[in-house]
Design an enzyme around this catalytic site. Structure first.
Site, short mmCIF file in Angstrom:
data_model
loop_
_atom_site.label_atom_id
_atom_site.label_comp_id
_atom_site.label_asym_id
_atom_site.label_seq_id
_atom_site.Cartn_x
_atom_site.Cartn_y
_atom_site.Cartn_z
CB SER A 16 -11.33 128.73 67.54
OG SER A 16 -10.40 128.99 68.57
CE1 TYR B 99 -11.34 123.55 68.99
CE2 TYR B 99 -9.69 125.18 69.64
CZ TYR B 99 -11.01 124.83 69.38
OH TYR B 99 -12.00 125.78 69.49
C1 8X3 Z 1 -10.84 128.14 71.86
C2 8X3 Z 1 -10.37 129.51 72.07
O1 8X3 Z 1 -8.66 130.94 73.22
O2 8X3 Z 1 -9.44 128.98 74.42
O3 8X3 Z 1 -11.60 128.06 70.71
O4 8X3 Z 1 -7.98 128.73 72.47
S1 8X3 Z 1 -9.05 129.54 73.10
#
Ligand code: 8X3
Length: 250
Positions: free
Chosen positions: A135, A148
């Site tokens: 991500s 996260y």
């Molecule tokens: C999540 C992407 O941009 O919503 O993996 O943080 S974001």
């Protein structure tokens, strides 16, 4: 020859879109996830090319048993897509629920490395490939990203480390780093608040699971001499913000 991909987290979002996209392109798909009913529905929809395999990826015994019990037709995995993962909470670290942090680490890190470790010998034997779903949260810190973002930074560095260790084997490794994708991701992150999730995506023209699935298929079907190490994607509407400065107003 028909190729086989094992995709984790195919009960919704990017994983489900990937299952549909790869079957559409002639691949066989081992579709894994926790929700048996959704996997069965996917298999009914997509037919013989899909093997639904329900287990909790965090359960090492169930995971290993599922792989050991793959029927012969699906046993030759050519591509592993480590898609399963989640965010829980978007508040400041001091307010976070510690068990949410552990769940993210167990799913996004521990389970991902466990499955990868289990499949590596087979992938080396078959000169296969790995696509890890990381991500932008692993590349850029933002308030509320804490654990996260930490897990996704791990995934990114693990992908690059695998590339180094798999040198000379012919196995390809790609790290996909998406920004905002309209899936159940935000619904889960917010503890099931559908209105908040809808509001998050409203007017933002976010990417779709299909966008990421098409990208994965493109990566997977490149000529075998070519490796995309990492690929960062965002919707046009998403970009960067500045540093925060806490000023002493005294
Ligand atoms: C999540 C992407 O941009 O919503 O993996 O943080 S974001």
């Amino acid at each position: 020859m028909t190729k086989t991909v094992l995709i984790t987290g195919t009960t919704a979002g990017i994983g489900e879109a990937a299952a549909r996209t790869f079957v559409g392109a002639g691949w066989q798909v081992i579709a894994t996830g926790r929700r048996q009913d959704r996997l069965d529905a996917l298999a009914r929809d997509l037919g013989e090319a899909v093997l639904p395999l329900a287990f909790d990826i965090r359960d090492a015994k169930a995971r290993d048993a599922a792989i050991a019990g793959l029927p012969e037709r699906f046993a030759g995995v050519d591509l592993l897509i480590n898609n399963a993962g989640l965010a829980l909470g978007s508040g400041p670290a001091v307010e976070a629920d510690l068990s949410d942090w552990h769940t993210m680490i167990e799913t996004n890190v521990t389970a991902l490395v466990g499955l990868t470790h289990r499949l590596l010998p087979l992938l080396i034997e078959r000169k296969g490939a790995i696509i890890n779903l990381s991500s932008v949260a692993g590349n850029y810190p933002y308030p509320g990203g804490n654990v996260y973002g930490g897990t996704k930074a791990f995934v990114t560095q693990f992908s690059l480390g695998l590339r180094a260790d798999l040198h000379g084997t012919g196995v390809r490794v790609t790290n996909i780093e998406p920004g905002m994708v309209d899936t159940e991701f935000t619904f889960v992150r917010n503890g099931g608040d559908k209105e908040a999730a809808d509001a998050f995506y409203r007017g933002a023209d976010p990417m779709t699971g299909g966008d990421i699935a098409e990208t994965m298929l493109w990566v997977a079907q490149l000529p075998p001499h070519l490796n995309i190490n990492r690929l960062e994607l965002m919707p046009v509407t998403q970009s960067f913000n500045g540093f925060n400065i806490a000023r002493d107003e005294g």
